[in-house]
Design a protein around this motif. Sequence first.
Motif, mmCIF file in Angstrom:
data_model
loop_
_atom_site.group_PDB
_atom_site.id
_atom_site.type_symbol
_atom_site.label_atom_id
_atom_site.label_comp_id
_atom_site.label_asym_id
_atom_site.label_seq_id
_atom_site.Cartn_x
_atom_site.Cartn_y
_atom_site.Cartn_z
ATOM 1 N N UNK A 50 -4.375 7.028 -9.083
ATOM 2 C CA UNK A 50 -3.198 6.183 -8.805
ATOM 3 C C UNK A 50 -3.620 4.847 -8.203
ATOM 4 N N UNK A 51 -4.634 4.867 -7.334
ATOM 5 C CA UNK A 51 -5.107 3.614 -6.728
ATOM 6 C C UNK A 51 -5.704 2.711 -7.798
ATOM 7 N N UNK A 52 -6.568 3.273 -8.632
ATOM 8 C CA UNK A 52 -7.248 2.457 -9.640
ATOM 9 C C UNK A 52 -6.276 1.922 -10.680
ATOM 10 N N UNK A 53 -5.245 2.699 -10.980
ATOM 11 C CA UNK A 53 -4.311 2.280 -12.022
ATOM 12 C C UNK A 53 -3.184 1.404 -11.513
ATOM 13 N N UNK A 54 -2.983 1.356 -10.208
ATOM 14 C CA UNK A 54 -1.926 0.478 -9.701
ATOM 15 C C UNK A 54 -2.515 -0.786 -9.075
ATOM 16 N N UNK A 55 -3.796 -0.737 -8.722
ATOM 17 C CA UNK A 55 -4.454 -1.937 -8.183
ATOM 18 C C UNK A 55 -4.115 -2.245 -6.737
ATOM 19 N N UNK A 56 -3.478 -1.302 -6.059
ATOM 20 C CA UNK A 56 -3.220 -1.493 -4.623
ATOM 21 C C UNK A 56 -3.834 -0.308 -3.870
ATOM 22 N N UNK A 57 -4.023 -0.449 -2.561
ATOM 23 C CA UNK A 57 -4.563 0.682 -1.812
ATOM 24 C C UNK A 57 -3.601 1.878 -1.835
ATOM 25 N N UNK A 58 -4.115 3.012 -2.284
ATOM 26 C CA UNK A 58 -3.366 4.279 -2.222
ATOM 27 C C UNK A 58 -4.229 5.188 -1.345
ATOM 28 N N UNK A 59 -3.754 5.457 -0.153
ATOM 29 C CA UNK A 59 -4.601 6.073 0.878
ATOM 30 C C UNK A 59 -4.478 7.589 0.868
ATOM 31 N N UNK A 60 -5.636 8.237 0.980
ATOM 32 C CA UNK A 60 -5.716 9.700 0.940
ATOM 33 C C UNK A 60 -5.542 10.252 2.357
ATOM 34 N N UNK A 61 -4.325 10.670 2.681
ATOM 35 C CA UNK A 61 -4.064 11.228 4.009
ATOM 36 C C UNK A 61 -3.702 12.708 3.920
ATOM 37 N N UNK A 62 -4.426 13.425 3.071
ATOM 38 C CA UNK A 62 -4.166 14.862 2.921
ATOM 39 C C UNK A 62 -5.173 15.653 3.748
ATOM 40 N N UNK B 38 0.845 -1.200 0.000
ATOM 41 C CA UNK B 38 0.000 0.000 0.000
ATOM 42 C C UNK B 38 0.874 1.241 0.000
ATOM 43 N N UNK B 39 0.281 2.329 -0.459
ATOM 44 C CA UNK B 39 0.947 3.628 -0.471
ATOM 45 C C UNK B 39 0.101 4.575 0.383
ATOM 46 N N UNK B 40 0.743 5.311 1.273
ATOM 47 C CA UNK B 40 0.029 6.268 2.132
ATOM 48 C C UNK B 40 0.463 7.681 1.719
ATOM 49 N N UNK B 41 -0.484 8.471 1.263
ATOM 50 C CA UNK B 41 -0.172 9.827 0.785
ATOM 51 C C UNK B 41 -0.483 10.841 1.875
ATOM 52 N N UNK B 42 0.489 11.698 2.181
ATOM 53 C CA UNK B 42 0.322 12.680 3.258
ATOM 54 C C UNK B 42 0.666 14.082 2.762
#
Length: 157
Positions: free
Chosen positions: A102-114, A73-77
Amino acid sequence: MLYEGDCSSPAGRFAIVAARFNSLVVEPLTAGAIDALKRHGVAEERIDVVRVPGSFEIPLVAQKLGQSGQYAAIICLGCIIRGDTDHYDHVASAATSGIAHAALHSGIPVIFGLLTCETLEQALHRAGAKAGNKGFEAAVTAIEMVNLMTRLPRSRS
Ligand code: INI
């Protein structure tokens, strides 16, 4: 059948993509996210932190990391604070839709932490001062989503 993720210790590596803009706020968000990952059994060696200039730059880097296949997973801050111009609206909307993309195109959780806030004070409250730490919450969401993704039915191939 009910599918749901939990907060059990997840496998894999995690990336945090953190903006330097408004670092007074983003630094405690980053510390909160790392704290949450470690408390859920993710050793520091499995956490990569990537810093970018501002929130606008987050989606491209999140997508590249997501597509690398190296991360669970990727966590965006980041932190976007409304000023006197409409810059806020443009940065917030590009970052929001870019992270979803980015989440839809990479197929893994990309979390919105903004954080999108009216004032610096409001942002600091959400970065650990008064109203919880949204970085910590974003990392817990990442863990739940990673565990959910491993439980969902696989696509036929
Ligand atoms: N970046 C932020 O992360 N937060 C902000 O509040 C912000 N404002 O208001 O300007 C901001 N701007 C910079 C932007 O993200 C880019 O780094 C810049 O436009 C270069 O592409």
